[in-house]
Design a protein around this motif. Structure first.
Motif, PDB file in Angstrom:
ATOM      1  N   ASN A   2       0.887  -1.230  -0.211  1.00  0.00           N
ATOM      2  CA  ASN A   2      -0.097   0.434  -0.573  1.00  0.00           C
ATOM      3  C   ASN A   2       0.941   1.453  -0.152  1.00  0.00           C
ATOM      4  O   ASN A   2       2.051   1.545   0.013  1.00  0.00           O
ATOM      5  CB  ASN A   2      -1.157   0.304   0.764  1.00  0.00           C
ATOM      6  CG  ASN A   2      -2.017  -1.229   0.999  1.00  0.00           C
ATOM      7  OD1 ASN A   2      -2.385  -1.489   0.395  1.00  0.00           O
ATOM      8  ND2 ASN A   2      -2.580  -1.509   2.216  1.00  0.00           N
ATOM      9  N   TYR A  31      -7.858  -1.589   4.356  1.00  0.00           N
ATOM     10  CA  TYR A  31      -7.781  -3.235   4.176  1.00  0.00           C
ATOM     11  C   TYR A  31      -6.916  -4.313   2.959  1.00  0.00           C
ATOM     12  O   TYR A  31      -6.650  -4.684   3.115  1.00  0.00           O
ATOM     13  CB  TYR A  31      -9.352  -3.473   4.003  1.00  0.00           C
ATOM     14  CG  TYR A  31      -9.633  -4.952   4.841  1.00  0.00           C
ATOM     15  CD1 TYR A  31      -8.832  -5.550   6.691  1.00  0.00           C
ATOM     16  CD2 TYR A  31     -10.315  -5.780   4.155  1.00  0.00           C
ATOM     17  CE1 TYR A  31      -9.074  -6.870   6.683  1.00  0.00           C
ATOM     18  CE2 TYR A  31     -10.118  -7.641   4.711  1.00  0.00           C
ATOM     19  CZ  TYR A  31     -10.242  -7.861   5.478  1.00  0.00           C
ATOM     20  OH  TYR A  31      -9.735  -8.564   6.057  1.00  0.00           O
ATOM     21  N   TRP A  32      -8.099  -3.441   1.600  1.00  0.00           N
ATOM     22  CA  TRP A  32      -7.463  -4.353   0.411  1.00  0.00           C
ATOM     23  C   TRP A  32      -6.660  -3.732  -0.717  1.00  0.00           C
ATOM     24  O   TRP A  32      -6.546  -2.098  -0.364  1.00  0.00           O
ATOM     25  CB  TRP A  32      -9.101  -4.466  -0.573  1.00  0.00           C
ATOM     26  CG  TRP A  32      -9.750  -5.409   0.240  1.00  0.00           C
ATOM     27  CD1 TRP A  32     -11.028  -5.107   0.811  1.00  0.00           C
ATOM     28  CD2 TRP A  32     -10.118  -6.750   0.336  1.00  0.00           C
ATOM     29  NE1 TRP A  32     -11.764  -6.723   1.163  1.00  0.00           N
ATOM     30  CE2 TRP A  32     -10.898  -7.564   1.456  1.00  0.00           C
ATOM     31  CE3 TRP A  32      -9.132  -8.252  -0.250  1.00  0.00           C
ATOM     32  CZ2 TRP A  32     -11.566  -9.081   1.457  1.00  0.00           C
ATOM     33  CZ3 TRP A  32      -9.000  -9.243   0.276  1.00  0.00           C
ATOM     34  CH2 TRP A  32      -9.915  -9.602   1.261  1.00  0.00           C
ATOM     35  N   THR A  33      -5.491  -3.841  -0.755  1.00  0.00           N
ATOM     36  CA  THR A  33      -4.584  -3.606  -1.855  1.00  0.00           C
ATOM     37  C   THR A  33      -5.166  -2.925  -2.853  1.00  0.00           C
ATOM     38  O   THR A  33      -6.575  -3.245  -3.175  1.00  0.00           O
ATOM     39  CB  THR A  33      -3.218  -4.000  -2.135  1.00  0.00           C
ATOM     40  OG1 THR A  33      -4.078  -5.308  -3.165  1.00  0.00           O
ATOM     41  CG2 THR A  33      -2.839  -4.709  -1.066  1.00  0.00           C
ATOM     42  N   THR A  35      -4.322  -3.465  -5.593  1.00  0.00           N
ATOM     43  CA  THR A  35      -3.895  -4.883  -6.519  1.00  0.00           C
ATOM     44  C   THR A  35      -5.108  -5.899  -6.709  1.00  0.00           C
ATOM     45  O   THR A  35      -5.501  -6.233  -7.688  1.00  0.00           O
ATOM     46  CB  THR A  35      -2.854  -5.485  -7.270  1.00  0.00           C
ATOM     47  OG1 THR A  35      -2.426  -6.250  -5.278  1.00  0.00           O
ATOM     48  CG2 THR A  35      -1.873  -4.512  -7.720  1.00  0.00           C
ATOM     49  N   GLN A  36      -5.240  -5.611  -4.923  1.00  0.00           N
ATOM     50  CA  GLN A  36      -6.649  -6.638  -4.910  1.00  0.00           C
ATOM     51  C   GLN A  36      -7.752  -5.722  -5.283  1.00  0.00           C
ATOM     52  O   GLN A  36      -8.552  -7.404  -5.751  1.00  0.00           O
ATOM     53  CB  GLN A  36      -6.312  -7.108  -3.148  1.00  0.00           C
ATOM     54  CG  GLN A  36      -5.596  -7.704  -2.841  1.00  0.00           C
ATOM     55  CD  GLN A  36      -5.542  -7.954  -1.005  1.00  0.00           C
ATOM     56  OE1 GLN A  36      -5.706  -7.086  -1.158  1.00  0.00           O
ATOM     57  NE2 GLN A  36      -4.369  -9.060  -0.667  1.00  0.00           N
ATOM     58  N   GLN A  37      -8.167  -4.865  -5.179  1.00  0.00           N
ATOM     59  CA  GLN A  37      -9.709  -4.027  -5.115  1.00  0.00           C
ATOM     60  C   GLN A  37      -9.551  -4.009  -7.245  1.00  0.00           C
ATOM     61  O   GLN A  37     -10.385  -4.861  -8.230  1.00  0.00           O
ATOM     62  CB  GLN A  37      -9.489  -3.025  -5.377  1.00  0.00           C
ATOM     63  CG  GLN A  37      -9.056  -2.853  -4.105  1.00  0.00           C
ATOM     64  CD  GLN A  37      -9.813  -1.081  -3.008  1.00  0.00           C
ATOM     65  OE1 GLN A  37     -10.000  -0.421  -3.952  1.00  0.00           O
ATOM     66  NE2 GLN A  37      -8.928  -0.379  -2.298  1.00  0.00           N
ATOM     67  N   ALA A  39      -7.771  -6.671  -9.141  1.00  0.00           N
ATOM     68  CA  ALA A  39      -8.573  -8.049  -9.962  1.00  0.00           C
ATOM     69  C   ALA A  39      -9.935  -8.859  -8.928  1.00  0.00           C
ATOM     70  O   ALA A  39     -10.367  -8.996  -9.957  1.00  0.00           O
ATOM     71  CB  ALA A  39      -7.961  -8.878  -8.691  1.00  0.00           C
ATOM     72  N   HIS A  40     -10.436  -7.868  -7.970  1.00  0.00           N
ATOM     73  CA  HIS A  40     -11.727  -8.968  -7.730  1.00  0.00           C
ATOM     74  C   HIS A  40     -12.617  -8.045  -8.713  1.00  0.00           C
ATOM     75  O   HIS A  40     -14.339  -8.541  -8.629  1.00  0.00           O
ATOM     76  CB  HIS A  40     -12.072  -8.013  -6.250  1.00  0.00           C
ATOM     77  CG  HIS A  40     -13.724  -7.837  -5.953  1.00  0.00           C
ATOM     78  ND1 HIS A  40     -14.894  -8.865  -5.346  1.00  0.00           N
ATOM     79  CD2 HIS A  40     -14.641  -7.094  -5.676  1.00  0.00           C
ATOM     80  CE1 HIS A  40     -15.527  -8.492  -5.248  1.00  0.00           C
ATOM     81  NE2 HIS A  40     -15.696  -7.751  -5.493  1.00  0.00           N
ATOM     82  N   VAL A  43     -12.308  -9.797 -12.429  1.00  0.00           N
ATOM     83  CA  VAL A  43     -11.782 -11.189 -12.171  1.00  0.00           C
ATOM     84  C   VAL A  43     -13.364 -11.714 -13.288  1.00  0.00           C
ATOM     85  O   VAL A  43     -13.024 -12.827 -13.671  1.00  0.00           O
ATOM     86  CB  VAL A  43     -12.084 -11.927 -10.872  1.00  0.00           C
ATOM     87  CG1 VAL A  43     -13.337 -12.063 -10.141  1.00  0.00           C
ATOM     88  CG2 VAL A  43     -11.728 -13.550 -10.945  1.00  0.00           C
ATOM     89  N   THR A  56     -12.573   2.738  -2.175  1.00  0.00           N
ATOM     90  CA  THR A  56     -12.124   2.146  -0.974  1.00  0.00           C
ATOM     91  C   THR A  56     -12.639   1.451   0.085  1.00  0.00           C
ATOM     92  O   THR A  56     -12.322   1.273   0.775  1.00  0.00           O
ATOM     93  CB  THR A  56     -10.627   2.673  -1.157  1.00  0.00           C
ATOM     94  OG1 THR A  56     -10.935   3.935  -0.457  1.00  0.00           O
ATOM     95  CG2 THR A  56      -9.389   2.809  -2.331  1.00  0.00           C
TER      96      THR A  56
END
Length: 125
Positions: A2, A31-33, A35-37, A39-40, A43, A56
């Motif tokens: 982050n 909480y979520w990076t 890159t995770q956001q 991907a979510h 996907v 965010t």
């Protein structure tokens, strides 16, 4: 993973000129990076285009001074916050303006994001 981006949230009560600092947090507490956001979001095939915005959500830090929402800050309305003008808030009120600011700082430079301001309007029948 982050970014270190200090953030502040201010309140300007209705009819007042003076701002009150409510909380200071940092984007590195998210909480979520990013890159995770990303991907979510993508996907299942959802497109992401230049200029799209991702929200965010609340960014709360580990200390009470860095909590990210009024529910946390006021302990669900049980502990009011005292503003600069002496008034108290357990939750936002009609007419309150909320101002969010953030600025990355480096050696000899700052990268600001401007301000994001919103005003709480009364509910309409």
């Amino acid at each position: 993973m982050n970014y270190d981006i200090p953030m502040e949230v201010w309140i300007k009560p209705a009819g007042e000129q003076q701002l009150s600092l409510v909380t200071k947090s940092n984007f590195n507490h998210i909480y979520w990076t990013i890159t995770q956001q990303l991907a979510h979001h993508t996907v299942n095939g959802c497109n992401l285009r230049p200029g799209d915005l991702l929200g965010t959500g609340t960014i709360s830090g580990p200390d009470p001074e860095s909590f990210g929402c009024f529910t946390e800050l006021s302990r669900n309305g049980q502990k009011p916050l005292t503003l600069t003008n002496g008034s108290e808030r357990k939750f936002l009120e009609d007419g309150d303006e909320v101002i969010l600011t953030a600025c990355c700082k480096g050696k000899g430079y700052n990268v600001g994001f401007g301000t994001c301001t919103g005003k709480v309007l009364p509910a309409t029948p």
